[in-house]
Scaffold this motif. Structure first.
Motif, mmCIF file in Angstrom:
data_model
loop_
_atom_site.group_PDB
_atom_site.id
_atom_site.type_symbol
_atom_site.label_atom_id
_atom_site.label_comp_id
_atom_site.label_asym_id
_atom_site.label_seq_id
_atom_site.Cartn_x
_atom_site.Cartn_y
_atom_site.Cartn_z
ATOM 1 N N HIS A 84 1.059 -1.308 0.097
ATOM 2 C CA HIS A 84 0.143 0.089 0.067
ATOM 3 C C HIS A 84 0.819 1.247 0.015
ATOM 4 O O HIS A 84 0.743 2.165 -0.823
ATOM 5 C CB HIS A 84 -0.764 -0.036 1.213
ATOM 6 N N ASN A 332 -3.742 -2.620 5.577
ATOM 7 C CA ASN A 332 -3.797 -1.176 4.840
ATOM 8 C C ASN A 332 -3.659 -0.126 5.684
ATOM 9 O O ASN A 332 -3.146 1.023 5.125
ATOM 10 C CB ASN A 332 -4.801 -1.446 3.826
ATOM 11 N N GLY A 336 -1.166 3.055 5.068
ATOM 12 C CA GLY A 336 -1.451 4.272 4.900
ATOM 13 C C GLY A 336 -1.054 5.124 5.991
ATOM 14 O O GLY A 336 -0.349 6.317 5.636
ATOM 15 N N PRO A 361 -4.620 9.198 6.204
ATOM 16 C CA PRO A 361 -4.382 8.327 5.425
ATOM 17 C C PRO A 361 -4.522 6.872 5.658
ATOM 18 O O PRO A 361 -5.027 5.946 5.024
ATOM 19 C CB PRO A 361 -2.964 8.632 4.421
ATOM 20 N N GLY A 362 -4.367 6.721 6.850
ATOM 21 C CA GLY A 362 -4.474 5.150 7.573
ATOM 22 C C GLY A 362 -5.792 4.796 7.604
ATOM 23 O O GLY A 362 -6.071 3.927 7.067
ATOM 24 N N ALA A 365 -7.222 4.346 4.116
ATOM 25 C CA ALA A 365 -6.626 3.084 3.526
ATOM 26 C C ALA A 365 -7.221 1.799 4.070
ATOM 27 O O ALA A 365 -7.589 1.034 3.503
ATOM 28 C CB ALA A 365 -5.129 3.124 3.442
ATOM 29 N N ARG A 386 -3.737 5.887 -5.320
ATOM 30 C CA ARG A 386 -3.755 7.377 -4.745
ATOM 31 C C ARG A 386 -5.054 8.094 -5.396
ATOM 32 O O ARG A 386 -5.363 8.777 -4.614
ATOM 33 C CB ARG A 386 -2.240 7.667 -5.139
ATOM 34 N N LEU A 389 -7.982 7.047 -3.789
ATOM 35 C CA LEU A 389 -8.148 7.385 -2.240
ATOM 36 C C LEU A 389 -8.607 8.965 -2.038
ATOM 37 O O LEU A 389 -9.035 9.246 -0.979
ATOM 38 C CB LEU A 389 -7.151 6.977 -1.376
#
Ligand SMILES: Nc1ncnc2c1ncn2[C@@H]1O[C@H](COP(=O)(O)OP(=O)(O)OP(=O)(O)O)[C@@H](O)[C@H]1O
Ligand SMILES: [Mg+2]
Length: 401
Positions: A84, A332, A336, A361-362, A365, A386, A389
């Motif tokens: 990831h 994931n 992230g 972002p975690g 993700a 990217r 997301l």
């Protein structure tokens, strides 16, 4: 260029969708006594113990019971999180994974999956690469046997994990690569399933810190400790002494409570910081995650929580056909978080990193893993994940405001 090196659990997940838990071949392999190596419905058994229980080679015993054509995907907290991170960071970071495989078809599947995920074998040119040491034994795998008719149609699963070649992978193998410790960020993922690395993790982390790397550990359920001493606290490092060398510890709720011995996520996060971790993040499926940061690379942050992404839930509700499964959400999430950290490292000095911001972002993700079967998403072109997301990240930031 920021370099990210990681080691730990890398395996193939196989899902057998049409296993029948009621046939004699299956029921004969059910556990009769705790710890005997027999299958447990809703539980995990090690293939090594299962092999002894059935007194037959693992793969032939599996063939007798597993039903339906299996679907499979690359799994394991170390490799999934790095895939990831590599996908979303693109050429802003050089990512390398260090692991092991056996001399079997499963090992070829792992390498095919890594190549589809954009990783090349060490020595070839690419932004992300891997070294898979060939160790004696089969390639690590998890077989998930699912009986959709069990429990009056509610369905149930049983899990078999094979440590295999990962049981031989050691510190010497990391040393023999020559450069494992030369990185900006060094991550250890799911090392409870790479036993020699797990038992020696304190020394490995100590060396990573000494070389100036930022260290991250993401945990996996430690079945080995749980089987050896049911209900007892797990250790991190042979003497439970790894914490002082960890900049960021990531765990899900079960793992955090079992590793800390604390009754709640908030207390567990405090315990990890007291023991010397720079920061801790504890996820809990669809419930809010807990975070805290003390000394080290992050700006100190009192314990706090963050909700999961509502945008992901809305998308899943509006498009049920897009639903995959929740396998790999945590892996994931960790990926992230690595990506979030690296993005900050490019513009902020260590000591001032913002843990809450890196979690954003975690969270997205982790949630986005609900759209894929298994943990790894295969891009059609570099940068695709990217791009996919980005709108969810923007939406999540609005949700937080
Ligand atoms: N159903 C969901 N909807 C939205 N987000 C989710 C969902 N499940 C998980 N997530 C996101 O992923 C993060 C990690 O999930 P979780 O706590 O289940 O990890 P885990 O137990 O390690 O999972 P796994 O071991 O299957 O990878 C959560 O904090 C959340 O942000
Ligand atoms: Mg997990």
């Amino acid at each position: 260029m920021i370099t990210i090196h990681g080691t730990g659990c890398c395996l193939m997940d196989f899902l057998y969708p049409k296993t029948d838990f009621s046939v004699p071949a299956f029921t004969a392999k059910l556990s009769r006594q705790a710890g005997d190596g027999g299958l447990g419905i809703g539980k995990l058994v090690f293939a090594e113990d299962f092999e002894r229980f059935v007194n037959a080679p693992y793969e032939s015993a599996l063939r007798e019971i597993a039903g339906g054509a299996p679907s499979y995907n690359l799994g394991g907290p170390a490799v999934v999180s790095l895939v990831h991170a590599a996908q979303v960071l693109g050429d802003r970071a050089a990512v390398s994974f260090y692991g092991s495989r056996g001399a079997d078809k499963t090992g070829d599947l792992v390498e095919e999956a890594l190549s589809r995920a954009g990783f090349v074998p060490r020595g070839q040119a690419g932004p992300a690469d891997y070294i898979l040491k060939r160790c004696p034994g089969l390639t690590p795998r998890t077989d998930v046997l699912s009986d959709p008719n069990y429990h009056d149609g509610h369905g149930e699963r049983t899990f078999i994990n094979l440590i295999g070649a990962a049981g031989r992978f050691s510190r010497a193998d990391l040393d023999s690569t020559g450069d494992f410790f030369d990185a900006s960020v060094i991550t250890f993922g799911g090392t409870a399933l790479t036993p020699l690395i797990h038992d020696g993790i304190t020394e490995l982390l100590r060396r990573a810190k000494k070389r100036g790397a930022l260290t991250m550990v993401n945990l996996v359920y430690d079945y080995r400790s749980e089987l050896a001493a049911p209900g007892k606290k797990w250790k991190l490092g042979a003497r439970d002494d790894a914490y002082g060398f960890i900049d960021l510890l990531v765990a899900d709720r079960d793992e955090a409570l079992k590793t800390s011995g604390c009754p709640s996520e908030g207390e567990a996060a405090g315990w990890f910081l007291d023991k010397g971790c720079g920061a801790a993040v504890i996820t809990s499926g669809t419930r809010p995650l807990h975070f805290a940061a003390g000394k080290g690379i992050f700006s100190p942050l009192s314990p706090g929580i963050l909700p999961v992404s509502k945008g992901i839930d809305r998308e899943l509700a509006a498009h049920p056909e897009r639903r995959g499964d929740t396998t790999g959400c945590g892996d994931n999430f960790a990926g992230g978080l690595i990506a979030g950290l690296v993005e900050q490292l490019a513009r902020t000095v260590p000591g001032k990193l913002d843990l809450r911001e890196a979690c954003i972002p975690g969270v997205v993700a982790g949630g986005y893993a609900c759209f894929t079967l298994g943990g790894v998403f295969y891009e059609k072109h570099p940068g695709e994940k990217r791009e996919l997301l980005a709108p969810f990240i923007e939406e999540y930031k609005k949700e937080l405001r």
